[in-house]
Design a protein around this motif. Structure first.
Motif, PDB file in Angstrom:
ATOM      1  N   GLU A 180      23.950  47.540  43.868  1.00  0.00           N
ATOM      2  CA  GLU A 180      25.321  47.486  44.371  1.00  0.00           C
ATOM      3  C   GLU A 180      26.123  46.413  43.632  1.00  0.00           C
ATOM      4  N   TYR A 181      27.122  46.870  42.892  1.00  0.00           N
ATOM      5  CA  TYR A 181      28.017  45.947  42.192  1.00  0.00           C
ATOM      6  C   TYR A 181      29.153  45.532  43.124  1.00  0.00           C
ATOM      7  N   ILE A 182      29.767  44.410  42.800  1.00  0.00           N
ATOM      8  CA  ILE A 182      30.925  43.949  43.556  1.00  0.00           C
ATOM      9  C   ILE A 182      32.176  44.214  42.724  1.00  0.00           C
ATOM     10  N   GLU A 183      33.210  44.727  43.352  1.00  0.00           N
ATOM     11  CA  GLU A 183      34.469  44.959  42.647  1.00  0.00           C
ATOM     12  C   GLU A 183      35.077  43.615  42.232  1.00  0.00           C
ATOM     13  N   LEU A 184      35.740  43.596  41.079  1.00  0.00           N
ATOM     14  CA  LEU A 184      36.301  42.347  40.566  1.00  0.00           C
ATOM     15  C   LEU A 184      37.281  41.728  41.556  1.00  0.00           C
ATOM     16  N   GLU A 185      38.137  42.538  42.148  1.00  0.00           N
ATOM     17  CA  GLU A 185      39.118  42.016  43.107  1.00  0.00           C
ATOM     18  C   GLU A 185      38.419  41.385  44.309  1.00  0.00           C
ATOM     19  N   GLU A 186      37.352  42.019  44.761  1.00  0.00           N
ATOM     20  CA  GLU A 186      36.591  41.475  45.889  1.00  0.00           C
ATOM     21  C   GLU A 186      35.938  40.153  45.507  1.00  0.00           C
ATOM     22  N   LEU A 187      35.415  40.087  44.281  1.00  0.00           N
ATOM     23  CA  LEU A 187      34.792  38.858  43.799  1.00  0.00           C
ATOM     24  C   LEU A 187      35.811  37.725  43.739  1.00  0.00           C
ATOM     25  N   ILE A 188      36.984  38.011  43.188  1.00  0.00           N
ATOM     26  CA  ILE A 188      38.033  36.989  43.082  1.00  0.00           C
ATOM     27  C   ILE A 188      38.431  36.484  44.466  1.00  0.00           C
ATOM     28  N   ASN A 189      38.572  37.391  45.409  1.00  0.00           N
ATOM     29  CA  ASN A 189      38.919  36.993  46.779  1.00  0.00           C
ATOM     30  C   ASN A 189      37.809  36.151  47.400  1.00  0.00           C
ATOM     31  N   LYS A 190      36.571  36.520  47.112  1.00  0.00           N
ATOM     32  CA  LYS A 190      35.419  35.797  47.658  1.00  0.00           C
ATOM     33  C   LYS A 190      35.378  34.355  47.154  1.00  0.00           C
ATOM     34  N   LEU A 191      35.789  34.149  45.900  1.00  0.00           N
ATOM     35  CA  LEU A 191      35.722  32.822  45.284  1.00  0.00           C
ATOM     36  C   LEU A 191      37.041  32.054  45.382  1.00  0.00           C
ATOM     37  N   GLU A 192      38.005  32.618  46.085  1.00  0.00           N
ATOM     38  CA  GLU A 192      39.337  32.012  46.147  1.00  0.00           C
ATOM     39  C   GLU A 192      39.300  30.564  46.625  1.00  0.00           C
ATOM     40  N   GLY A 193      38.496  30.285  47.622  1.00  0.00           N
ATOM     41  CA  GLY A 193      38.465  28.938  48.178  1.00  0.00           C
ATOM     42  C   GLY A 193      37.445  28.012  47.546  1.00  0.00           C
ATOM     43  N   LYS A 194      36.751  28.469  46.508  1.00  0.00           N
ATOM     44  CA  LYS A 194      35.727  27.642  45.859  1.00  0.00           C
ATOM     45  C   LYS A 194      36.324  26.989  44.620  1.00  0.00           C
ATOM     46  N   GLU A 195      36.577  25.693  44.690  1.00  0.00           N
ATOM     47  CA  GLU A 195      37.295  24.989  43.628  1.00  0.00           C
ATOM     48  C   GLU A 195      36.525  24.928  42.317  1.00  0.00           C
ATOM     49  N   ASN A 196      35.192  24.924  42.377  1.00  0.00           N
ATOM     50  CA  ASN A 196      34.383  24.795  41.163  1.00  0.00           C
ATOM     51  C   ASN A 196      33.585  26.065  40.871  1.00  0.00           C
ATOM     52  N   ALA A 197      34.163  27.208  41.172  1.00  0.00           N
ATOM     53  CA  ALA A 197      33.475  28.479  40.936  1.00  0.00           C
ATOM     54  C   ALA A 197      33.163  28.655  39.452  1.00  0.00           C
ATOM     55  N   LYS A 198      31.989  29.208  39.173  1.00  0.00           N
ATOM     56  CA  LYS A 198      31.557  29.432  37.793  1.00  0.00           C
ATOM     57  C   LYS A 198      31.111  30.887  37.620  1.00  0.00           C
ATOM     58  N   ILE A 199      31.630  31.515  36.575  1.00  0.00           N
ATOM     59  CA  ILE A 199      31.317  32.910  36.271  1.00  0.00           C
ATOM     60  C   ILE A 199      30.884  33.021  34.814  1.00  0.00           C
ATOM     61  N   PHE A 200      29.938  33.911  34.545  1.00  0.00           N
ATOM     62  CA  PHE A 200      29.577  34.225  33.159  1.00  0.00           C
ATOM     63  C   PHE A 200      29.969  35.665  32.865  1.00  0.00           C
ATOM     64  N   ILE A 201      30.680  35.845  31.760  1.00  0.00           N
ATOM     65  CA  ILE A 201      31.121  37.164  31.316  1.00  0.00           C
ATOM     66  C   ILE A 201      30.272  37.565  30.113  1.00  0.00           C
ATOM     67  N   LEU A 202      29.604  38.703  30.206  1.00  0.00           N
ATOM     68  CA  LEU A 202      28.749  39.179  29.119  1.00  0.00           C
ATOM     69  C   LEU A 202      29.517  40.230  28.322  1.00  0.00           C
ATOM     70  N   ASP A 203      29.898  39.875  27.113  1.00  0.00           N
ATOM     71  CA  ASP A 203      30.713  40.753  26.271  1.00  0.00           C
ATOM     72  C   ASP A 203      29.812  41.659  25.436  1.00  0.00           C
ATOM     73  N   LYS A 204      29.492  42.819  26.009  1.00  0.00           N
ATOM     74  CA  LYS A 204      28.679  43.841  25.328  1.00  0.00           C
ATOM     75  C   LYS A 204      27.268  43.349  24.995  1.00  0.00           C
ATOM     76  N   ILE A 205      26.634  42.660  25.930  1.00  0.00           N
ATOM     77  CA  ILE A 205      25.215  42.317  25.789  1.00  0.00           C
ATOM     78  C   ILE A 205      24.416  43.611  25.930  1.00  0.00           C
ATOM     79  N   GLU A 206      23.662  43.976  24.898  1.00  0.00           N
ATOM     80  CA  GLU A 206      22.992  45.272  24.873  1.00  0.00           C
ATOM     81  C   GLU A 206      21.530  45.220  25.305  1.00  0.00           C
ATOM     82  N   ASP A 207      20.880  44.099  25.103  1.00  0.00           N
ATOM     83  CA  ASP A 207      19.452  43.988  25.404  1.00  0.00           C
ATOM     84  C   ASP A 207      19.263  43.672  26.887  1.00  0.00           C
TER      85      ASP A 207
END
Length: 235
Positions: free
Chosen positions: A74-101
């Motif tokens: 189950e994936y989380i929708e981006l909008e839902e994720l952003i709302n979930k982290l709205e109140g977290k001042e030091n939120a950290k996310i990693f974006i994987l740009d076409k990681i194939e392995d």
């Protein structure tokens, strides 16, 4: 539905109540007892199976005497994720740009869980998705972190910026990560194993950062690079 294998991944899947059925090897011992107990408590059926059956389900001999049938991830929708982290001042996310392995994807998920990264974002095309190899490589940690699959990385970056995130892209040339300020809401982009971060994504980033090297060899495995950046962020 899909099959996952290995004791660690199956335990994590049980913790997250993702398991429909567990196949146990005959005469299996050790942590298998814990798995059987967890399955019993969750009323998940267990089936005693011979080694050939386990190999057939897992697609490998390296199944550690346990295979589980699990629900689709189950994936989380981006909008839902952003709302979930709205109140977290030091939120950290990693974006994987076409990681194939998928091994890299899984290893990054495992490190993310260890260091306390809030979420992983990746594109739905030309990239590894969450499969049994990712689950195994992450030792099941993929079930303990929010993962969002998006149509377009650049558009996702713009939405993150609007939500107050600073976007840092990793590259061979950029600001030394040892001097970077990672405070506040930050999203780190890790690029493709061979091509790195795509040009359009680099242009949309607020800052380009690099891991200093101390030899003539100028590249790192994507998952190793991600773990080094995570360490620097959280130390």
């Amino acid at each position: 539905m899909k099959y996952i294998y290995g004791r660690g991944p199956v335990i994590e899947a049980l913790k997250n109540e993702e398991v429909e059925k567990v196949y146990i090897g005959k005469n299996a011992t050790g942590s298998i007892k814990k798995i059987i107990g967890m399955a019993r408590d969750l009323k998940v059926p267990t089936v005693t199976s011979d080694n050939e059956k386990l190999e057939e389900l897992a697609g490998t001999k390296n199944h550690q005497a346990v295979v589980a049938l699990v629900s689709d991830f189950e994936y989380i929708e981006l909008e839902e994720l952003i709302n979930k982290l709205e109140g977290k001042e030091n939120a950290k996310i990693f974006i994987l740009d076409k990681i194939e392995d998928p091994h890299n994807f899984g290893a990054i998920a495992r490190s993310s869980n260890f260091f306390g990264v809030d979420a992983i974002i990746f594109p739905n095309r030309r990239a590894s998705t969450v499969n049994d190899t990712v689950v195994k490589a992450s030792a099941g940690a993929i079930y303990d972190i929010d993962v969002s699959k998006v149509t377009n990385i650049s558009q996702a970056i713009e939405k993150l910026k609007d939500a107050g995130f600073w976007i840092y892209a990793t590259d061979l040339e950029g600001e030394d990560i040892r001097s970077c300020d990672f405070s506040g809401k930050v999203a780190i982009i890790i690029g493709n194993e061979g091509k790195g971060v795509s040009k359009n994504v680099l242009k949309n980033s607020d800052k380009i950062i690099t891991i200093p090297n101390f030899s003539d060899f100028d590249s790192l495995n994507a998952s190793v690079a991600a773990a080094i950046v995570m360490y620097e962020m959280f130390r």
